[in-house]
Design an enzyme around this catalytic site. Sequence first.
Site, PDB file in Angstrom:
ATOM      1  N   TYR A   1       0.836  -1.206   0.000  1.00 33.62           N
ATOM      2  CA  TYR A   1       0.000   0.000   0.000  1.00 33.62           C
ATOM      3  C   TYR A   1       0.871   1.256   0.000  1.00 33.62           C
ATOM      4  O   TYR A   1       0.626   2.214  -0.731  1.00 33.62           O
ATOM      5  CB  TYR A   1      -0.911   0.001   1.229  1.00 33.62           C
ATOM      6  CG  TYR A   1      -1.929   1.116   1.197  1.00 33.62           C
ATOM      7  CD1 TYR A   1      -3.207   0.892   0.680  1.00 33.62           C
ATOM      8  CD2 TYR A   1      -1.609   2.389   1.654  1.00 33.62           C
ATOM      9  CE1 TYR A   1      -4.135   1.918   0.622  1.00 33.62           C
ATOM     10  CE2 TYR A   1      -2.537   3.415   1.599  1.00 33.62           C
ATOM     11  CZ  TYR A   1      -3.793   3.180   1.087  1.00 33.62           C
ATOM     12  OH  TYR A   1      -4.707   4.192   1.029  1.00 33.62           O
TER      13      TYR A   1
ATOM     14  N   PHE B   1      -5.912  19.781 -24.591  1.00 38.45           N
ATOM     15  CA  PHE B   1      -6.779  18.624 -24.825  1.00 38.45           C
ATOM     16  C   PHE B   1      -8.109  18.840 -24.088  1.00 38.45           C
ATOM     17  O   PHE B   1      -8.180  19.587 -23.113  1.00 38.45           O
ATOM     18  CB  PHE B   1      -6.081  17.340 -24.329  1.00 38.45           C
ATOM     19  CG  PHE B   1      -6.906  16.108 -24.581  1.00 38.45           C
ATOM     20  CD1 PHE B   1      -7.175  15.706 -25.876  1.00 38.45           C
ATOM     21  CD2 PHE B   1      -7.440  15.369 -23.534  1.00 38.45           C
ATOM     22  CE1 PHE B   1      -7.965  14.583 -26.123  1.00 38.45           C
ATOM     23  CE2 PHE B   1      -8.221  14.245 -23.770  1.00 38.45           C
ATOM     24  CZ  PHE B   1      -8.487  13.850 -25.069  1.00 38.45           C
TER      25      PHE B   1
ATOM     26  N   HIS C   1     -20.704  13.701 -26.976  1.00 36.27           N
ATOM     27  CA  HIS C   1     -19.971  12.795 -27.841  1.00 36.27           C
ATOM     28  C   HIS C   1     -20.256  11.327 -27.543  1.00 36.27           C
ATOM     29  O   HIS C   1     -20.346  10.507 -28.440  1.00 36.27           O
ATOM     30  CB  HIS C   1     -18.478  13.057 -27.568  1.00 36.27           C
ATOM     31  CG  HIS C   1     -17.591  12.872 -28.747  1.00 36.27           C
ATOM     32  ND1 HIS C   1     -16.304  12.439 -28.626  1.00 36.27           N
ATOM     33  CD2 HIS C   1     -17.793  13.071 -30.053  1.00 36.27           C
ATOM     34  CE1 HIS C   1     -15.756  12.382 -29.825  1.00 36.27           C
ATOM     35  NE2 HIS C   1     -16.628  12.761 -30.697  1.00 36.27           N
TER      36      HIS C   1
ATOM     37  N   ASP D   1       2.377  18.848 -20.892  1.00 28.31           N
ATOM     38  CA  ASP D   1       1.447  17.722 -21.025  1.00 28.31           C
ATOM     39  C   ASP D   1       2.224  16.721 -21.873  1.00 28.31           C
ATOM     40  O   ASP D   1       2.331  16.850 -23.088  1.00 28.31           O
ATOM     41  CB  ASP D   1       0.145  18.154 -21.714  1.00 28.31           C
ATOM     42  CG  ASP D   1      -0.809  16.981 -21.921  1.00 28.31           C
ATOM     43  OD1 ASP D   1      -0.343  15.820 -21.966  1.00 28.31           O
ATOM     44  OD2 ASP D   1      -2.024  17.219 -22.073  1.00 28.31           O
TER      45      ASP D   1
ATOM     46  N   ALA E   1       1.942  13.512 -22.664  1.00 24.75           N
ATOM     47  CA  ALA E   1       1.333  12.264 -23.132  1.00 24.75           C
ATOM     48  C   ALA E   1       2.101  11.632 -24.302  1.00 24.75           C
ATOM     49  O   ALA E   1       2.302  10.424 -24.336  1.00 24.75           O
ATOM     50  CB  ALA E   1      -0.127  12.503 -23.524  1.00 24.75           C
TER      51      ALA E   1
HETATM   52  N1  F0G Z   1      -3.595  15.105 -22.639  1.00 30.05           N
HETATM   53  C1  F0G Z   1      -3.606  14.710 -23.924  1.00 30.05           C
HETATM   54  C2  F0G Z   1      -2.760  15.431 -24.922  1.00 30.05           C
HETATM   55  C3  F0G Z   1      -4.417  13.629 -24.326  1.00 30.05           C
HETATM   56  O1  F0G Z   1      -4.421  13.254 -25.602  1.00 30.05           O
HETATM   57  C4  F0G Z   1      -5.199  12.964 -23.351  1.00 30.05           C
HETATM   58  C5  F0G Z   1      -6.051  11.834 -23.713  1.00 30.05           C
HETATM   59  C6  F0G Z   1      -5.148  13.415 -22.021  1.00 30.05           C
HETATM   60  C7  F0G Z   1      -4.331  14.485 -21.703  1.00 30.05           C
HETATM   61  C8  F0G Z   1      -5.953  12.760 -20.937  1.00 30.05           C
HETATM   62  O2  F0G Z   1      -5.382  11.556 -20.594  1.00 30.05           O
HETATM   63  O3  F0G Z   1      -7.099   9.825 -21.226  1.00 30.05           O
HETATM   64  O4  F0G Z   1      -5.216   9.311 -19.654  1.00 30.05           O
HETATM   65  O5  F0G Z   1      -7.084  10.760 -18.941  1.00 30.05           O
HETATM   66  N2  F0G Z   1      -6.332  11.487 -24.893  1.00 30.05           N
HETATM   67  C9  F0G Z   1      -7.099  10.324 -25.328  1.00 30.05           C
HETATM   68  C10 F0G Z   1      -7.321  10.377 -26.809  1.00 30.05           C
HETATM   69  C11 F0G Z   1      -8.330  10.073 -24.561  1.00 30.05           C
HETATM   70  O6  F0G Z   1      -8.081   9.530 -27.338  1.00 30.05           O
HETATM   71  O7  F0G Z   1      -6.745  11.223 -27.471  1.00 30.05           O
HETATM   72  P1  F0G Z   1      -6.250  10.296 -20.073  1.00 30.05           P
END
Ligand code: F0G
Length: 472
Positions: A74, A126, A453, A217, A219
Amino acid sequence: MRKPERQIIPYRAKVVEPISLLPYEERVRRIEACGNNLFRLGSHEVYIDLITDSGTGALSVHQMGRMMIGDEAYAGSRSFFEMERQIRESMGYRYTIPVHQGRAGERVFDFVLIKKHMIVPGNSHFDTTKAHIEFAGGRAIDCTIDAGRTSEGYHPFKGNIDIPRLESVIREYGARHVAYVLVTVTCNSGGGQPVSMANIREVRRVADQYGLLVVLDAARFAENAYFIKTRETGYAHKSVPEIVQEMCSYTDACIMSAKKDALVPMGGFIAVRDDLLYERLKAPTILFEGFYTYGGMSGADMEALAQGLREVTDESYLAYRIGQVRRFGELLQKFGVPIVEPIGGHAVFIDARKFFPGVPEDEFPAQLLCAELYKEGGVRAVEVGSVLIGRDPDTGENIRPNLDLCRVTIPRRVYTFEHLEYVADVIRSVFEEKGPKLRHGLRFEVEAPGIRHFASTFRYVRGADGGTGDLP
Ligand code: F0G
């Protein structure tokens, strides 16, 4: 001298997942039953699933192996320390807070940093990012360069922030009303477009001038780094890990949806340099996500994430990944299909207004295209256009976005180019047989409140097979 090596695929299949294509009549029946909303289909009804690249990639044998040694304690799990160590090594941030996915990181981060009426300037935030900023009482201000706002014309870094615009926004609102500056790499909403190193460096310079935090960000950080390597002067001879280090060095923190470039089905993190900020993030993490050494992730998840961060910067992986998306886009261009240019890192975006020039903009051409692709070949893409953007909260009118797009998103390490050739052929058939012919699209049957959506349903304006306008 030997000629350069050929493009290689740097992995092979060891385990396969069967997929199948339902017969045409069945596909028509299923999509009608779902009200022409592809979110309502079960994945067993889909042949090639290109709705997202998020959490849909394939794990490697090394990730699977490490998952077996995940420590499920944990507090203070060994797997957490391994993930934290890897993030420090790859990205340079001192402290890590795990969260279950990107938007959970946004929620925790914005809870701490945003007060009412504050702003977050950035490059095409996003959807969830923007929604969380607003939920915390702030406003997202889009400062993307003009070239990034159109589907035409080549610019190597369409995700860049317009630096003079950023400065004027900071001056207009006053630096103390700026919660932080957000740089999204690559820029998803803008079509998977990268941000240059020079631009990130300039954002840092401006932020320093006003004493502001810069947040990444992250990702799709590795895909962005690969674009810098291949497109920006001075980076061809740097390694992707070095480029990632430099990108992160201009920022104070990152929020990461690990479902993309950490190559895991689920997970995320916030990583920061500052120990005081780290302390402030702990309490909301415990409240929303779980203790701050697991934050909604299992030990196995954290092991896979740490390993994924190592694998994703492998240059042969990135060359194949970005190359596969590009070759798929080029195939569509060869067929004359109108797509957003240049082709981004994780998806090809089809410009649906040009694809269906006869369909009125209010009859959701991009949503229509998604329904047609499913019927034609069991392919699931996603609308990023009028349905997604919704209505103006003040007037109640449908907002008409600059572009009405159908996003064909490529999961990592999942489909071969043969799969994508099949998809391109499906798109081509719809384009040639229906593109110029259809005069009508869809209208709402049920318009779901809020985020419409996901739950709304649609009906064809003229009959189940699309309206040509020739009908009585
Ligand atoms: N930032 C970016 C640039 C993203 O593309 C996404 C998610 C998120 C944040 C949020 O992240 O889904 O882990 O909560 N993009 C997905 C998409 C959902 O289909 O483009 P998450």
